[in-house]
Scaffold this motif. Structure first.
Motif, PDB file in Angstrom:
ATOM      1  N   SER A   1      30.624  46.827  34.775  1.00 15.42           N
ATOM      2  CA  SER A   1      31.832  46.366  35.478  1.00 15.42           C
ATOM      3  C   SER A   1      32.156  44.916  35.123  1.00 15.42           C
ATOM      4  CB  SER A   1      31.655  46.529  36.984  1.00 15.42           C
ATOM      5  OG  SER A   1      30.534  45.808  37.412  1.00 15.42           O
TER       6      SER A   1
ATOM      7  N   TYR B   1      50.013  43.398  27.899  1.00 17.74           N
ATOM      8  CA  TYR B   1      51.300  43.344  28.615  1.00 17.74           C
ATOM      9  C   TYR B   1      52.416  42.894  27.655  1.00 17.74           C
ATOM     10  CZ  TYR B   1      54.755  41.818  32.074  1.00 17.74           C
ATOM     11  OH  TYR B   1      55.901  41.646  32.794  1.00 17.74           O
ATOM     12  N   ARG B   2      52.131  41.873  26.872  1.00 17.00           N
ATOM     13  CA  ARG B   2      53.134  41.386  25.906  1.00 17.00           C
ATOM     14  C   ARG B   2      53.482  42.474  24.893  1.00 17.00           C
ATOM     15  NH1 ARG B   2      50.616  36.052  26.533  1.00 17.00           N
ATOM     16  NH2 ARG B   2      48.932  36.571  25.131  1.00 17.00           N
TER      17      ARG B   2
ATOM     18  N   TYR C   1      33.886  45.015  31.895  1.00 23.19           N
ATOM     19  CA  TYR C   1      35.257  45.495  32.106  1.00 23.19           C
ATOM     20  C   TYR C   1      36.159  44.339  32.554  1.00 23.19           C
ATOM     21  CZ  TYR C   1      39.149  47.480  34.687  1.00 23.19           C
ATOM     22  OH  TYR C   1      40.403  47.736  35.161  1.00 23.19           O
ATOM     23  N   ASN C   2      35.640  43.525  33.462  1.00 24.50           N
ATOM     24  CA  ASN C   2      36.434  42.381  33.947  1.00 24.50           C
ATOM     25  C   ASN C   2      36.691  41.353  32.843  1.00 24.50           C
ATOM     26  OD1 ASN C   2      36.775  43.379  36.530  1.00 24.50           O
ATOM     27  ND2 ASN C   2      34.901  42.439  37.289  1.00 24.50           N
TER      28      ASN C   2
ATOM     29  N   ASP D   1      46.882  40.123  29.262  1.00 19.80           N
ATOM     30  CA  ASP D   1      48.128  39.463  28.868  1.00 19.80           C
ATOM     31  C   ASP D   1      48.638  39.990  27.526  1.00 19.80           C
ATOM     32  OD1 ASP D   1      48.070  37.945  31.167  1.00 19.80           O
ATOM     33  OD2 ASP D   1      46.993  36.293  30.227  1.00 19.80           O
TER      34      ASP D   1
ATOM     35  N   LYS E   1      46.888  39.848  37.418  1.00 19.15           N
ATOM     36  CA  LYS E   1      45.679  40.231  36.679  1.00 19.15           C
ATOM     37  C   LYS E   1      44.519  40.540  37.622  1.00 19.15           C
ATOM     38  CE  LYS E   1      45.207  37.686  33.019  1.00 19.15           C
ATOM     39  NZ  LYS E   1      44.733  36.531  32.238  1.00 19.15           N
TER      40      LYS E   1
ATOM     41  N   VAL F   1      39.605  42.598  31.041  1.00 21.25           N
ATOM     42  CA  VAL F   1      40.827  42.275  31.801  1.00 21.25           C
ATOM     43  C   VAL F   1      41.259  40.844  31.492  1.00 21.25           C
ATOM     44  CG1 VAL F   1      41.791  41.922  34.115  1.00 21.25           C
ATOM     45  CG2 VAL F   1      40.329  43.890  33.671  1.00 21.25           C
ATOM     46  N   ASP F   2      40.304  39.932  31.592  1.00 20.82           N
ATOM     47  CA  ASP F   2      40.623  38.513  31.357  1.00 20.82           C
ATOM     48  C   ASP F   2      41.165  38.276  29.955  1.00 20.82           C
ATOM     49  OD1 ASP F   2      40.092  37.382  33.799  1.00 20.82           O
ATOM     50  OD2 ASP F   2      37.954  37.186  33.430  1.00 20.82           O
TER      51      ASP F   2
ATOM     52  N   PHE G   1      44.487  50.226  32.379  1.00 25.28           N
ATOM     53  CA  PHE G   1      43.227  49.639  32.841  1.00 25.28           C
ATOM     54  C   PHE G   1      42.524  50.573  33.826  1.00 25.28           C
ATOM     55  CE2 PHE G   1      44.526  45.530  31.081  1.00 25.28           C
ATOM     56  CZ  PHE G   1      43.307  45.097  30.591  1.00 25.28           C
ATOM     57  N   GLU G   2      43.314  51.256  34.625  1.00 25.42           N
ATOM     58  CA  GLU G   2      42.734  52.200  35.581  1.00 25.42           C
ATOM     59  C   GLU G   2      41.965  53.304  34.840  1.00 25.42           C
ATOM     60  OE1 GLU G   2      41.642  52.680  39.181  1.00 25.42           O
ATOM     61  OE2 GLU G   2      43.220  51.208  38.795  1.00 25.42           O
TER      62      GLU G   2
ATOM     63  N   VAL H   1      50.347  48.916  31.924  1.00 31.25           N
ATOM     64  CA  VAL H   1      49.124  48.107  31.826  1.00 31.25           C
ATOM     65  C   VAL H   1      48.158  48.480  32.961  1.00 31.25           C
ATOM     66  CG1 VAL H   1      48.190  45.746  31.995  1.00 31.25           C
ATOM     67  CG2 VAL H   1      50.227  46.187  30.627  1.00 31.25           C
ATOM     68  N   GLN H   2      48.716  48.562  34.161  1.00 29.79           N
ATOM     69  CA  GLN H   2      47.902  48.922  35.336  1.00 29.79           C
ATOM     70  C   GLN H   2      47.242  50.291  35.125  1.00 29.79           C
ATOM     71  OE1 GLN H   2      48.738  46.814  38.399  1.00 29.79           O
ATOM     72  NE2 GLN H   2      46.716  47.439  39.091  1.00 29.79           N
TER      73      GLN H   2
ATOM     74  N   LEU I   1      43.725  44.032  38.574  1.00 25.83           N
ATOM     75  CA  LEU I   1      43.120  44.928  37.576  1.00 25.83           C
ATOM     76  C   LEU I   1      41.604  44.889  37.637  1.00 25.83           C
ATOM     77  CD1 LEU I   1      45.313  43.969  34.478  1.00 25.83           C
ATOM     78  CD2 LEU I   1      45.596  45.962  35.936  1.00 25.83           C
TER      79      LEU I   1
ATOM     80  N   TRP J   1      38.839  51.978  33.389  1.00 26.50           N
ATOM     81  CA  TRP J   1      37.821  51.799  34.429  1.00 26.50           C
ATOM     82  C   TRP J   1      37.143  53.130  34.765  1.00 26.50           C
ATOM     83  CZ3 TRP J   1      34.512  48.859  36.579  1.00 26.50           C
ATOM     84  CH2 TRP J   1      33.950  49.184  37.807  1.00 26.50           C
TER      85      TRP J   1
END
Lengths: 164, 313
Positions: free
Chosen positions: A3, A18-19, A6-7, A15, B124, A10-11, A39-40, A35-36, B127, A43
């Motif tokens: 996990s 998304y771009r 995974y984070n 972005d 962010k 995300v970091d 990532f879901e 994007v959401q 997420l 996960w």
């Protein structure tokens, strides 16, 4: 992938993803949803995903999701799009900055061309990696990038001729 | 292996051909494709141009034979970073010399997309994921700990036997044999400096008191006594020995004989402590030790005080 890893993904890549999506579909809410959602899904499968492959997988999930949405939306708003494109021909090129010109040029590309060139330039993926994400062969990726650059060049060239 | 060169992918093979990345087999197939598709071939390059590399050294104006498409291919390959060094040298030279190509190159460079880093994903944090352990796991873990603790306390307490029905205690008897004792008719004063003769003969019994001076006592007990299941370190001492001896003056001094000194160290548990608290302390003190030598020194001191007090009497 743990996990914590995974984070980190995300970091590092939220972005950029998304771009990439936003540049393709020009709709903030849809881009955020994609994007959401991506990532879901990442996960849900994070325990079976290798950390080093996570970014490619993330972009692949997002790309496929985006293509689905683009196809669905095209079926619904095909006639609107034709009208908008017709209106585009009356652009006041002189008022546009280069970024806007390129953004407009990007819109003129077909979906695959746009995606591959964005993956290439935004994320620095190799032809092979882009092929994995978009499920194209390396040769096809090369061709699409080649054609995309030609189209962009023509569009930018057209603008530059206008302002001369 | 047959490569499927078609109208959709021939440009990739063309770029590879220009870069010199095709194998001989691929190159043959590509040529075959161009032969079958003369319109495409014409768009890419004049058929004669394929022969150019052979005459490269003999034909200095080779670049003049490149058509626009070829130039553009090379420009794209240059900005893509996939151009061969030979072609790079060629196109770089062209860019320097030919203003039109330089302009074309400048436009192609602008096709490299630069992401707008101001655009960021707005939420962010949403997420991110944290793994939460369900509450019942904590509860069950805590319950388990309590059970283990309670059982430990119980088993640590069952070996403490109560004395006087209430106070649990543990005692250790330390028995010591005193050898080589001899009688002296004098003893040291409190400061151990001056010898004072004993001259308090009892005329009725014709006896005297004497101090029995023992050799230094070496305790035959473990140096450190491990405390098992003992809580409070309160101890009581009890010793019975006759170190003040009365002997008859008209008889020879008594023979040397061994005497036994017996001490009891008793550890008592504080009455106020309840069993659970004592058990907890047992767990804490289980690995600690009591310094028996230190206790013994206290006993000796008390013994000497007792002796001197009686002698003075």
């Amino acid at each position: 992938m743990k996990s914590k890893e995974y984070n980190i993904i995300v970091d590092k890549h939220a972005d950029g993803l998304y771009r990439f999506i936003l540049s393709n579909i020009k709709d903030e809410f849809k881009a955020q949803d994609i994007v959401q959602d991506s990532f879901e899904r990442l996960w849900i499968n994070h325990e079976s995903v290798d950390f080093t492959k996570a970014k490619s997988l993330l972009f692949k999930i997002a790309y496929n999701r985006m293509i689905d949405i683009i196809r669905r939306d095209k079926r619904i708003t095909n006639s609107d799009e034709i009208t908008n494109r017709h209106a585009d021909s009356n652009f006041d090129y002189q008022q546009l900055e280069l970024r806007e010109i390129i953004n407009n040029a990007l819109e003129k590309l077909n979906d695959i061309q746009r995606s591959v060139i964005l993956l290439r330039d935004y994320e620095g993926y190799t032809y092979e990696e882009i092929g994995e994400i978009t499920e194209l062969s390396e040769s096809q990726v090369k061709v699409y990038i080649f054609r995309a650059r030609q189209h962009l060049k023509n569009y930018i060239g057209k603008f530059e001729e206008v302002i001369k | 292996m047959k490569f499927n060169i078609n109208i959709n992918n021939y440009e990739a093979f063309w770029i590879d051909y220009l870069d010199g990345n095709l194998t001989k087999h691929q190159e043959n197939e590509f040529m075959e494709f161009l032969e079958q598709n003369p319109l495409i071939a014409g768009n890419l390059i004049d058929v004669e141009d394929f022969k150019l590399p052979v005459y490269e050294k003999e034909f200095p104006e080779k670049s003049a034979l490149y058509n626009n498409n070829q130039i553009e291919n090379l420009l794209i390959a240059k900005i893509e970073g996939t151009i061969s060094s030979e072609n790079d040298a060629f196109i770089t030279n062209k860019i320097k010399k030919d203003r039109k190509i330089a302009n074309l190159y400048s436009i192609y460079k602008k096709t490299v997309l630069v992401p707008d880093t101001k655009i960021v994903f707005p939420n962010k944090k949403s997420l991110k994921k944290t793994v939460r352990v369900p509450l019942f796991r904590y509860v069950s873990a805590a319950a388990g700990m309590i059970i283990i603790l309670a059982v430990s306390v119980y088993f640590l307490n069952i070996n403490i036997k109560p004395i006087n029905n209430e106070t649990p205690s543990i005692s250790a008897k330390l028995k010591h044999t005193i050898h080589n004792q001899h009688i002296k008719d004098s003893f040291t004063n409190d400061e151990h400096k001056i010898l004072t003769p004993i001259n308090n003969v009892n005329p009725e019994t014709n006896t005297s008191f004497a101090k029995i001076e023992n050799e230094p006592i070496k305790l035959n007990v473990p140096k450190r006594l491990q405390l098992h299941k003992v809580t409070k370190l309160d101890y009581e001492i009890a010793f019975s020995t006759t170190n003040i001896m009365e002997y008859r003056n008209d008889l020879p001094p008594p023979q040397k004989q061994n005497q036994f000194v017996e001490y009891t160290i008793e550890y008592k548990k504080s009455k106020k402590e309840n069993k659970f608290v004592a058990g907890l302390k047992n767990i804490v003190n289980l690995s600690k030790e009591v310094d028996v030598i230190e206790k013994w020194e206290n006993i000796k001191k008390k013994k000497e005080e007792f002796l001197y007090t009686n002698l003075e009497k």
